[in-house]
Design an enzyme around this catalytic site. Structure first.
Site, short mmCIF file in Angstrom:
data_model
loop_
_atom_site.label_atom_id
_atom_site.label_comp_id
_atom_site.label_asym_id
_atom_site.label_seq_id
_atom_site.Cartn_x
_atom_site.Cartn_y
_atom_site.Cartn_z
N LYS A 214 55.13 95.27 18.17
CA LYS A 214 55.90 94.04 18.34
C LYS A 214 55.20 92.87 17.65
CE LYS A 214 55.70 91.02 21.59
NZ LYS A 214 55.68 90.28 22.86
N ASP A 232 61.00 92.38 22.05
CA ASP A 232 60.39 91.78 23.24
C ASP A 232 61.30 92.00 24.44
OD1 ASP A 232 62.48 90.02 22.92
OD2 ASP A 232 61.25 88.20 23.06
#
Length: 346
Positions: A214, A232
């Site tokens: 991420k 997220d």
């Protein structure tokens, strides 16, 4: 003797008559008793039926239909259109791709100024800020990093920092000891392995302490212009709510959603989805009545559908509130967005 015999005959006849009368009386009473017993049984059954608890019926499902003029009149938010019932689970692959891409196009019109909501001036600041954003808001990170980067402007500076001093600066972000260890560790790795420069490859970035896929995609997409999907918590929640995928693992979500869009769209797609999750499609109280993509959302109705009530749930510039960046891009300010206050202000 004759008198005695006659008496006996009379008594015998009298006894026979009495016995016959008793039999006839019993025969007459039997049907009546039977009839009475039947009435009592029927009465008990009726009473039991009357007092028996009724089976609980499941509440009728509300059709997922958006009322006309469901969206609040908010700047940059188009009014919602009438929506048909939820799409069937058997939605074809082609239909899913078309719906997903249309949602992204609609969101691009609502958030034309979407950008990473972490303040940064170079790749090093962005990678550090992204690591610090775990388990806290971008706003709190943005309020904390000015002091951090003022004291440690380069990887070499932060690599040589005293941990206790860094911890004190990072305390407002939460989990400050673990975060201090990560940012000092990644600074040492950048200094020792990459000449003090943030690498521009995924396989190199994920080797840095505290950096996962991420974080790596945030850096690649926003510091190097290389497409990536940022999965997220907001992104995970919304793509599942929109039924783009049923996966729960971030890597599998990344793969499933990435397959629906051209690679060149991935970075902006991430911004659009995350911005929508922060401003309108909240986890607990989605502002369905102010949602510009309500006609395309199979989860319409999970949140507030009344336009006026939904309008009060909007956050950041949609609700007239400050954003998360202390130094936002000019396009954001031109659209009516306000910069966030520094740490301790107000």
């Amino acid at each position: 003797m004759k008198k005695s015999s006659a008496s006996k005959k009379t008594a015998s006849a009298k006894g026979a008559a009495e016995e016959k009368a008793a039999v006839e009386k019993a025969a007459a009473e039997k049907p009546a008793a039977k009839k009475s017993a039947v009435k009592k049984t029927a009465g008990k059954k009726a009473a039991a039926k009357k007092t028996a608890p009724m089976k609980r019926q499941a509440p009728a499902k509300r059709p997922a239909v958006v009322p006309k003029k469901a969206a609040a009149a908010v700047k940059g938010v188009a009014p919602a259109k009438t929506v048909a019932a939820k799409p069937p689970r058997g939605e074809s692959r082609t239909a899913l791709v078309r719906r997903a891409r249309r949602i992204d196009r609609e969101l691009a019109e609502v958030y034309p100024y979407a950008h990473p909501e972490l303040d940064f001036e170079n790749p090093f600041q962005l990678v550090v800020a992204t690591v610090l954003s775990a388990q806290t808001t971008d706003l709190r990170v943005n309020q904390t990093t000015p002091a951090l980067f003022a004291k440690y402007p380069t990887p070499e500076d932060l690599a040589a920092a005293v941990p206790e001093e860094v911890e004190e600066i990072l305390r407002p972000t939460g989990f400050f000891r673990a975060k201090t260890k990560s940012v000092i560790g990644l600074s040492k790795a950048l200094t020792e392995d990459f000449g003090g420069e943030v690498p521009g490859r995924l396989e190199d970035l994920v080797k840095l302490p505290g950096v996962g896929r991420k974080t790596a995609f945030v850096v690649l997409g926003n510091a190097f212009g290389r497409p990536g999907i940022t999965v997220d918590t907001h992104f995970q929640r919304l793509v599942r709510r929109w039924r783009w995928t049923e996966e729960t693992d971030p890597d599998k979500i990344e793969a499933a959603v990435g397959a629906l869009f051209p690679k060149s769209d991935w970075t902006d797609l991430s911004h659009h989805v995350i911005w929508h999750g922060r401003r309108i499609c909240h986890a607990r109280k989605p502002a369905c009545g102010a949602c510009p993509i309500a006609p395309l959302c199979p989860a319409y109705g999970e949140g507030e559908t009344d336009p006026e009530k939904a309008k009060k749930l909007l956050k950041y510039e949609k609700g007239g509130l400050p954003g998360q960046r202390l130094k936002p891009p000019q396009a954001y300010l031109d659209a009516g967005g306000k910069p966030a206050p520094p740490l301790g202000a107000g």
